[in-house]
Enzyme design. Structure first.
Site, PDB file in Angstrom:
ATOM      1  N   GLY A  43       0.834  -1.203   0.000  1.00  0.00           N
ATOM      2  CA  GLY A  43       0.000   0.000   0.000  1.00  0.00           C
ATOM      3  C   GLY A  43       0.864   1.247   0.000  1.00  0.00           C
ATOM      4  N   PHE A  44       0.210   2.360   0.091  1.00  0.00           N
ATOM      5  CA  PHE A  44       0.888   3.663   0.046  1.00  0.00           C
ATOM      6  C   PHE A  44       1.915   3.788   1.185  1.00  0.00           C
ATOM      7  CE2 PHE A  44      -0.149   8.080   1.880  1.00  0.00           C
ATOM      8  CZ  PHE A  44       1.008   8.656   1.363  1.00  0.00           C
ATOM      9  N   ASP A  46      -0.068  -8.400   1.283  1.00  0.00           N
ATOM     10  CA  ASP A  46      -1.068  -7.434   0.830  1.00  0.00           C
ATOM     11  C   ASP A  46      -2.010  -8.158  -0.120  1.00  0.00           C
ATOM     12  OD1 ASP A  46      -0.682  -3.972   0.350  1.00  0.00           O
ATOM     13  OD2 ASP A  46      -2.328  -5.115  -0.515  1.00  0.00           O
ATOM     14  N   GLY A  80      -3.813  -1.682  -2.381  1.00  0.00           N
ATOM     15  CA  GLY A  80      -2.376  -1.572  -2.670  1.00  0.00           C
ATOM     16  C   GLY A  80      -2.105  -1.869  -4.135  1.00  0.00           C
ATOM     17  N   LEU A 113      -0.705  -2.549   8.874  1.00  0.00           N
ATOM     18  CA  LEU A 113      -1.204  -1.417   8.085  1.00  0.00           C
ATOM     19  C   LEU A 113      -2.328  -1.823   7.133  1.00  0.00           C
ATOM     20  CD1 LEU A 113       1.471  -0.172   9.181  1.00  0.00           C
ATOM     21  CD2 LEU A 113       1.842   0.834   6.953  1.00  0.00           C
ATOM     22  N   THR A 139     -13.041  -6.025   7.358  1.00  0.00           N
ATOM     23  CA  THR A 139     -11.589  -6.010   7.158  1.00  0.00           C
ATOM     24  C   THR A 139     -10.887  -5.404   8.362  1.00  0.00           C
ATOM     25  OG1 THR A 139     -11.937  -5.673   4.813  1.00  0.00           O
ATOM     26  CG2 THR A 139      -9.742  -5.186   5.627  1.00  0.00           C
ATOM     27  N   ALA A 185      -1.687   0.595  12.934  1.00  0.00           N
ATOM     28  CA  ALA A 185      -1.967   1.876  12.272  1.00  0.00           C
ATOM     29  C   ALA A 185      -3.415   2.254  12.519  1.00  0.00           C
ATOM     30  CB  ALA A 185      -1.704   1.760  10.781  1.00  0.00           C
ATOM     31  N   TYR A 189     -15.936   3.675   9.948  1.00  0.00           N
ATOM     32  CA  TYR A 189     -14.476   3.612   9.843  1.00  0.00           C
ATOM     33  C   TYR A 189     -13.832   3.963  11.182  1.00  0.00           C
ATOM     34  CZ  TYR A 189      -9.769   4.732   8.172  1.00  0.00           C
ATOM     35  OH  TYR A 189      -8.414   4.796   7.993  1.00  0.00           O
TER      36      TYR A 189
END
Ligand code: UDP
Length: 322
Positions: free
Chosen positions: A10-11, A31, A36, A76, A95, A117, A149
């Site tokens: 991912g980022f 991942d 990602g 993450l 998730t 994270a 979220y």
């Protein structure tokens, strides 16, 4: 060290992987490529210190095996982005909650340190900025999907802290504040890459809501600088830290800055929240981190400021990889 990064393509995860490999550590990335991208690890593929697996962390035998192999886990992998949350609330909640559950469960078997994270989104509608880590979390109603979220991440935090309190699993929670930089994809709706893509293509720059809402953007390298220091900080165990940059900008001003810095002819248009998202969508007016705690731990001061962040995001977007 051997470092496992969930969401390692991912980022943020891919930047973290590069940083650890550059320091001579061995990195394992897992991942599922839901948000990602394999392109994010272009520079790492073929490096003998980097190993990657395209799979979900819900594949528990695999996850357990990777955790066994590593000394520390950076968790993450998550469903991120307000757009995704509003459009796919089931996937977001499952998730974020279940993924963290399995990571903590398996890390606990071998007592491997876990860095979780989290997000500044957990402060919700609290308006008492700057936010200290012990501030109240102020959520909206459950019929407003956006808050799923924040709540899913808050549950992750509760669970991680519970593992520390009850089972002595070493955990650290980091709350990111609007991290930006190359590799952040615009397609999940995050504001800076979206504005840059719109400006470069001549499309209207879409300011949602009044534009008076503000955010404090943080450059990804500042975040990575902190994350790589955490394994050497025993005082970080069992604690929650903001990682951000306290300089604020309104979204309207951000749109104008992006337009000016790209030399774009794009019009800036205001779109009501209910057209951009759901009816009754709630945004937060301000979001500013109190950085006292992370500064005391590792001497953190963000180095990259907004103009430079925008410049680098423009450079990345011009490569056409976004
Ligand atoms: N935003 C916007 N236009 C866009 C995308 C986002 O005006 O195309 C606004 C969004 O409503 C919010 C802010 O920019 O007020 C930051 O949005 P983002 O999704 O990047 O992160 P958030 O802070 O909401 O998690």
């Amino acid at each position: 060290m051997r470092v496992l990064i969930t969401g390692g393509m991912g980022f943020i995860g891919s930047h973290l992987a590069e940083a650890f490999v550059a320091e001579g550590h061995e990195v394992y990335a897992i991942d599922d490529l839901s948000t990602g991208s394999i392109d994010n690890i272009d520079r790492l593929k073929g490096n003998p210190k980097f190993h990657y697996t395209v799979d979900t962390i819900e594949n528990e035998p695999l996850l357990a095996e990777l955790i066994d192999r590593c000394d520390i886990v950076y968790h993450l992998a998550a469903a991120v982005g307000v757009r995704l949350i509003v459009e796919e609330p089931v996937r977001t909640i499952e998730t974020n909650v279940h993924g963290t559950e399995v990571v903590l469960k398996h890390a606990n078997k071998k007592k491997k340190m876990v860095v979780i994270a989290s997000t500044s989104e957990v402060y919700g509608k609290n308006t008492a900025v700057p936010f200290r880590e012990d501030a109240d979390l102020v959520m909206g109603a459950t019929v407003k999907h956006r808050w799923a979220y924040a709540c899913s991440k808050a549950i992750d935090e509760f669970l991680a802290l519970a593992y520390w309190k009850e089972r002595k699993l070493p955990v650290t929670i980091v709350r990111f504040f609007n991290t930006v930089g190359p590799r952040q994809a615009s397609r999940y709706g995050m504001v800076l890459p979206t504005f840059v893509r719109q400006a470069l293509s001549g499309a209207p720059i879409t300011v949602f809501g009044p534009g008076t809402q503000s955010r404090s953007f943080t450059y990804v390298s500042d975040v990575i600088g902190v994350l790589t220091k955490l394994p050497n900080e025993p005082k970080a165990i069992g604690e929650v830290f903001n990682i951000g940059n306290s300089n604020e900008i309104t979204i309207q001003a951000l749109a104008e800055k992006v337009k000016q810095m790209t030399g774009s002819q794009s019009p800036i248009v205001n779109i009501p929240y209910e057209d951009a998202f759901d009816s009754g969508f709630e945004d937060m007016p301000r979001r500013v981190p109190d950085l006292t705690k992370i500064n005391a731990l590792v001497g953190y001061e963000p180095k990259v400021q907004l103009e430079e962040m925008i410049t680098r995001v423009i450079e990345y977007s011009r490569l056409g990889k976004d």
